[in-house]
Design a protein around this motif. Structure first.
Motif, PDB file in Angstrom:
ATOM      1  N   ALA A  42     -12.651  -5.850 -31.785  1.00  5.02           N
ATOM      2  CA  ALA A  42     -11.958  -7.056 -32.265  1.00  5.02           C
ATOM      3  C   ALA A  42     -11.758  -6.999 -33.777  1.00  5.02           C
ATOM      4  O   ALA A  42     -10.671  -7.352 -34.289  1.00  5.02           O
ATOM      5  CB  ALA A  42     -12.748  -8.300 -31.880  1.00  5.02           C
ATOM      6  N   VAL A  43     -12.756  -6.564 -34.520  1.00 11.73           N
ATOM      7  CA  VAL A  43     -12.644  -6.475 -35.971  1.00 11.73           C
ATOM      8  C   VAL A  43     -11.624  -5.402 -36.344  1.00 11.73           C
ATOM      9  O   VAL A  43     -10.809  -5.585 -37.272  1.00 11.73           O
ATOM     10  CB  VAL A  43     -14.034  -6.183 -36.596  1.00 11.73           C
ATOM     11  CG1 VAL A  43     -13.898  -5.782 -38.065  1.00 11.73           C
ATOM     12  CG2 VAL A  43     -14.938  -7.385 -36.468  1.00 11.73           C
ATOM     13  N   PHE A  44     -11.596  -4.277 -35.626  1.00 10.18           N
ATOM     14  CA  PHE A  44     -10.637  -3.233 -35.911  1.00 10.18           C
ATOM     15  C   PHE A  44      -9.215  -3.716 -35.677  1.00 10.18           C
ATOM     16  O   PHE A  44      -8.296  -3.401 -36.440  1.00 10.18           O
ATOM     17  CB  PHE A  44     -10.940  -1.989 -35.035  1.00 10.18           C
ATOM     18  CG  PHE A  44     -10.079  -0.826 -35.373  1.00 10.18           C
ATOM     19  CD1 PHE A  44     -10.255  -0.111 -36.539  1.00 10.18           C
ATOM     20  CD2 PHE A  44      -9.075  -0.407 -34.485  1.00 10.18           C
ATOM     21  CE1 PHE A  44      -9.447   0.977 -36.839  1.00 10.18           C
ATOM     22  CE2 PHE A  44      -8.270   0.666 -34.797  1.00 10.18           C
ATOM     23  CZ  PHE A  44      -8.460   1.365 -35.960  1.00 10.18           C
ATOM     24  N   GLU A  45      -8.996  -4.498 -34.583  1.00 14.08           N
ATOM     25  CA  GLU A  45      -7.661  -5.041 -34.282  1.00 14.08           C
ATOM     26  C   GLU A  45      -7.265  -6.079 -35.331  1.00 14.08           C
ATOM     27  O   GLU A  45      -6.091  -6.179 -35.706  1.00 14.08           O
ATOM     28  CB  GLU A  45      -7.627  -5.667 -32.897  1.00 14.08           C
ATOM     29  CG  GLU A  45      -7.655  -4.670 -31.773  1.00 14.08           C
ATOM     30  CD  GLU A  45      -6.385  -3.820 -31.741  1.00 14.08           C
ATOM     31  OE1 GLU A  45      -5.286  -4.351 -31.997  1.00 14.08           O
ATOM     32  OE2 GLU A  45      -6.525  -2.618 -31.481  1.00 14.08           O
ATOM     33  N   LEU A  46      -8.232  -6.865 -35.771  1.00 20.57           N
ATOM     34  CA  LEU A  46      -7.942  -7.962 -36.712  1.00 20.57           C
ATOM     35  C   LEU A  46      -7.662  -7.429 -38.110  1.00 20.57           C
ATOM     36  O   LEU A  46      -6.702  -7.883 -38.767  1.00 20.57           O
ATOM     37  CB  LEU A  46      -9.127  -8.936 -36.728  1.00 20.57           C
ATOM     38  CG  LEU A  46      -8.914 -10.270 -37.405  1.00 20.57           C
ATOM     39  CD1 LEU A  46      -7.895 -11.099 -36.625  1.00 20.57           C
ATOM     40  CD2 LEU A  46     -10.205 -11.018 -37.530  1.00 20.57           C
ATOM     41  N   PHE A  47      -8.456  -6.485 -38.587  1.00 16.81           N
ATOM     42  CA  PHE A  47      -8.338  -6.044 -39.981  1.00 16.81           C
ATOM     43  C   PHE A  47      -7.761  -4.625 -40.116  1.00 16.81           C
ATOM     44  O   PHE A  47      -7.467  -4.187 -41.208  1.00 16.81           O
ATOM     45  CB  PHE A  47      -9.707  -6.068 -40.696  1.00 16.81           C
ATOM     46  CG  PHE A  47     -10.262  -7.443 -40.802  1.00 16.81           C
ATOM     47  CD1 PHE A  47      -9.668  -8.370 -41.667  1.00 16.81           C
ATOM     48  CD2 PHE A  47     -11.375  -7.833 -40.090  1.00 16.81           C
ATOM     49  CE1 PHE A  47     -10.200  -9.639 -41.774  1.00 16.81           C
ATOM     50  CE2 PHE A  47     -11.900  -9.096 -40.206  1.00 16.81           C
ATOM     51  CZ  PHE A  47     -11.309 -10.017 -41.055  1.00 16.81           C
ATOM     52  N   GLY A  48      -7.661  -3.885 -39.063  1.00 18.90           N
ATOM     53  CA  GLY A  48      -7.364  -2.487 -39.271  1.00 18.90           C
ATOM     54  C   GLY A  48      -6.118  -2.018 -38.728  1.00 18.90           C
ATOM     55  O   GLY A  48      -5.349  -1.251 -38.999  1.00 18.90           O
TER      56      GLY A  48
END
Length: 137
Positions: free
Chosen positions: A131-137
């Protein structure tokens, strides 16, 4: 006559309930025997003495606490160590140790629980990482 005795015995056995806890067994044993006094006199001699006042009887029960003026404040380090070891051994004797079957069962339950919790944390970490990779990356 003997028939009457034989008929009474099964009724007594059926009516008697075996205590299940250690405290209940101690209480049952204490109630079945006469109470002994600290001064060595029996319960029968206690019954023969007429109680004049309850407060007098209560005052005679215990002993006064020893004064600590004449004693050393603390025992030596070695004495304290031996006392500690004696108390540890006494406490270990009170422990109810599991049988081998119980030990294997408890170990299996703990291992399964640890594996499940590890899998849950791993799955949450994987999900939050994605989720963090999709949101910020």
């Amino acid at each position: 006559m003997s028939e009457g005795r034989e008929q009474d015995q099964p009724e007594e056995r059926e009516g008697a309930v075996r205590p299940s806890t250690a405290a209940a067994r101690r209480e049952r044993r204490a109630s079945s025997r006469p109470a002994a006094r600290k001064d060595g006199s029996s319960a029968e001699s206690k019954k023969s003495v007429v109680k004049s006042d309850e407060s007098d009887e209560d005052a005679k029960k215990g002993r006064p606490t020893k004064a600590r003026d004449g004693q050393e404040k603390r025992p030596s380090l070695i004495g304290r160590g031996f006392r500690y070891i004696r108390e540890v051994i006494g406490e270990l004797r009170k422990v109810i140790w599991p049988t081998r079957k119980q030990l294997v069962t408890y170990t299996g339950v703990v291992l399964v629980f640890v594996i499940l919790m590890t899998a849950m944390v791993w799955a949450l970490d994987l999900g939050f990482g994605a989720a963090v990779f999709e949101l910020f990356g």
